[in-house]
Design a protein around this motif. Structure first.
Motif, short mmCIF file in Angstrom:
data_model
loop_
_atom_site.label_atom_id
_atom_site.label_comp_id
_atom_site.label_asym_id
_atom_site.label_seq_id
_atom_site.Cartn_x
_atom_site.Cartn_y
_atom_site.Cartn_z
N VAL A 35 0.68 -1.02 0.15
CA VAL A 35 0.35 -0.41 0.27
C VAL A 35 0.90 0.99 0.12
CG1 VAL A 35 -1.28 1.28 1.21
CG2 VAL A 35 -1.91 -1.36 1.56
N VAL A 36 0.85 2.17 -0.69
CA VAL A 36 1.65 3.30 -1.42
C VAL A 36 0.94 4.38 -0.51
CG1 VAL A 36 2.89 4.62 -2.50
CG2 VAL A 36 2.72 2.81 -2.88
N ASP A 37 0.73 5.04 0.44
CA ASP A 37 0.37 6.22 1.30
C ASP A 37 0.54 7.84 1.06
OD1 ASP A 37 -1.55 7.58 2.64
OD2 ASP A 37 0.40 7.44 4.64
N ASP A 38 0.12 7.39 -0.14
CA ASP A 38 -0.25 8.86 -0.99
C ASP A 38 0.20 10.41 -0.05
OD1 ASP A 38 1.08 10.09 -2.77
OD2 ASP A 38 -0.91 9.98 -3.90
N GLY A 39 0.36 10.36 0.57
CA GLY A 39 0.49 11.42 1.52
C GLY A 39 -0.45 12.02 2.54
N SER A 40 -1.34 10.56 3.02
CA SER A 40 -2.76 10.92 3.53
C SER A 40 -2.43 11.56 4.88
CB SER A 40 -3.14 9.58 3.85
OG SER A 40 -3.78 9.03 2.33
N PRO A 41 -3.97 12.85 5.41
CA PRO A 41 -3.62 13.30 6.39
C PRO A 41 -3.80 12.74 7.27
CG PRO A 41 -5.12 14.54 4.97
CD PRO A 41 -4.54 12.96 4.41
N ASP A 42 -4.58 11.26 7.11
CA ASP A 42 -4.99 10.80 7.95
C ASP A 42 -4.84 9.35 8.61
OD1 ASP A 42 -5.63 8.63 5.55
OD2 ASP A 42 -7.56 8.90 5.88
N ASP A 43 -5.48 8.62 8.81
CA ASP A 43 -4.58 6.97 9.44
C ASP A 43 -4.62 6.22 8.40
OD1 ASP A 43 -3.89 7.92 11.91
OD2 ASP A 43 -6.40 7.02 13.02
N THR A 44 -4.07 5.99 7.00
CA THR A 44 -4.34 5.74 5.86
C THR A 44 -3.12 4.69 6.34
OG1 THR A 44 -5.65 7.01 4.20
CG2 THR A 44 -4.05 5.15 3.67
N GLY A 45 -1.94 5.17 5.93
CA GLY A 45 -0.83 3.90 6.30
C GLY A 45 -0.90 3.04 7.47
N ALA A 46 -1.51 3.35 8.62
CA ALA A 46 -1.39 2.70 9.61
C ALA A 46 -2.67 1.35 9.57
CB ALA A 46 -1.60 3.59 10.87
N VAL A 47 -3.75 2.12 9.56
CA VAL A 47 -5.03 1.20 9.31
C VAL A 47 -4.26 -0.07 7.63
CG1 VAL A 47 -6.49 0.34 8.11
CG2 VAL A 47 -6.51 2.40 9.90
N ALA A 48 -3.64 0.60 6.89
CA ALA A 48 -3.16 -0.79 5.67
C ALA A 48 -2.21 -1.83 6.45
CB ALA A 48 -2.68 -0.31 4.70
N GLU A 49 -1.87 -0.56 7.90
CA GLU A 49 -0.37 -1.68 8.06
C GLU A 49 -0.77 -2.76 8.54
OE1 GLU A 49 4.06 -1.54 9.62
OE2 GLU A 49 2.85 0.32 9.89
N ALA A 50 -1.67 -2.31 9.97
CA ALA A 50 -2.44 -3.07 10.59
C ALA A 50 -2.77 -4.30 9.68
CB ALA A 50 -3.15 -1.95 11.73
N ALA A 51 -3.46 -4.24 8.68
CA ALA A 51 -4.76 -5.55 7.71
C ALA A 51 -3.40 -6.39 7.50
CB ALA A 51 -5.59 -4.55 7.11
N GLY A 52 -1.91 -5.88 7.75
CA GLY A 52 -1.10 -6.79 6.82
C GLY A 52 -0.58 -6.46 5.57
N ALA A 53 -0.31 -5.26 5.42
CA ALA A 53 0.14 -4.83 3.93
C ALA A 53 1.75 -4.35 4.20
CB ALA A 53 -0.83 -3.46 3.35
N GLU A 54 1.73 -4.16 3.29
CA GLU A 54 3.08 -3.33 3.23
C GLU A 54 2.88 -1.84 3.23
OE1 GLU A 54 6.90 -5.14 0.85
OE2 GLU A 54 5.71 -7.27 1.04
N VAL A 55 3.48 -1.42 4.15
CA VAL A 55 3.65 0.49 3.24
C VAL A 55 4.87 1.57 2.73
CG1 VAL A 55 2.13 2.67 4.48
CG2 VAL A 55 1.35 0.24 5.20
N VAL A 56 4.15 1.58 1.96
CA VAL A 56 5.36 3.06 1.35
C VAL A 56 4.53 4.11 1.77
CG1 VAL A 56 6.75 3.89 -0.32
CG2 VAL A 56 6.23 1.34 -0.06
N ALA A 57 5.08 4.45 3.00
CA ALA A 57 4.35 6.47 2.82
C ALA A 57 5.25 7.33 2.32
CB ALA A 57 4.68 6.51 4.67
N LEU A 58 4.67 8.22 1.04
CA LEU A 58 5.21 9.51 0.72
C LEU A 58 5.36 10.45 1.25
CD1 LEU A 58 3.95 8.79 -2.51
CD2 LEU A 58 6.15 7.71 -1.99
#
Length: 237
Positions: A35-58
């Protein structure tokens, strides 16, 4: 087909990205989910990681093209990429029906179930379809679909267009690289913008991006012909 990596560009999608990741994992057909978190101001990246994804945070929003590029750079050893929109939620499992299509130079595009009028007026879709037809001779049913499967060696040759024009440009560029385009029905659904002011504003921005992507690929005359094709086609309906 080799290893399969799902790349999920995500922006402000904390409410749905977790269900999307879980649905993809539940298919048992995907080796990695990025999951590429495209500079989200919310918890998109954290939620994706908790669900089991690798997260790339821009650090800042780069648009869908930039997010896909970052995902490919992060997972560059695979055989097949599966591009998946983050807002599919539990229906994301349907995207795996794109896997295993014939040919090692095939771009498989998912044709989702009908949105029952919830996605607006279809003008941008028709413009993208007409532009792709002008550039390739192919008339697609779902030119704007973000659900796509393709071999990694093809994806690495793209210079992805920015923002909302990624799919239109990708299709034309794939054909220019010798790829076969294959549309496949899939049962998925996503967040709908509808015909509200916000939805109309979203589609206006989308339309401008599509035009910007078409200009260097089919020229001004091609864009004008595509626009005229849309007008004539709607007058005949």
């Amino acid at each position: 087909m080799g290893r399969v990596v799902a790349i999920v560009p995500a922006y402000r999608c904390a409410d749905l990205v977790g269900a999307t990741v879980e649905a993809l994992l539940g298919t048992g057909r995907i080796d990695r989910i990025v999951v590429v978190d495209d500079g989200s101001p919310d918890d998109t990246g954290a939620v994706a990681e908790a669900a089991g994804a690798e997260v790339v945070a821009l650090p800042v929003n780069q648009g869908k093209g930039g997010a896909l590029t970052a995902g490919i750079e992060h997972a560059d050893e695979v055989g097949t990429y599966l591009f998946v929109d983050a807002d599919l939620g539990e229906t994301a499992a349907g995207v795996v029906d794109l896997l295993g299509q014939p040919g090692d130079l095939t771009l498989a595009i998912g044709v989702p179930v009908a949105a029952a009028g919830r996605d607006g007026f279809g003008i941008v879709r028709d413009l993208a379809a007409a532009g792709i037809e002008a550039g390739t001779g192919l008339r697609l049913e779902a030119p704007l679909s973000g659900q796509r499967a393709l071999p990694a060696h093809l994806a690495r040759q793209f210079r992805f267009a920015s923002r909302f024009a990624v799919e239109t440009a990708m299709t034309i560029d794939a054909v220019s690289l010798g790829a076969t385009i294959l549309e496949v029905p899939i049962v998925v659904d996503h967040r709908h913008h509808g015909r509200s002011f916000t939805g109309i504003r979203h589609r206006a921005a989308q339309g401008l991006d599509v035009v910007r992507a078409l200009l260097p690929r089919i020229g001004l005359r091609g864009v004008l012909r595509a626009g005229a094709d849309v007008v004539v086609g709607r007058m005949r309906r």
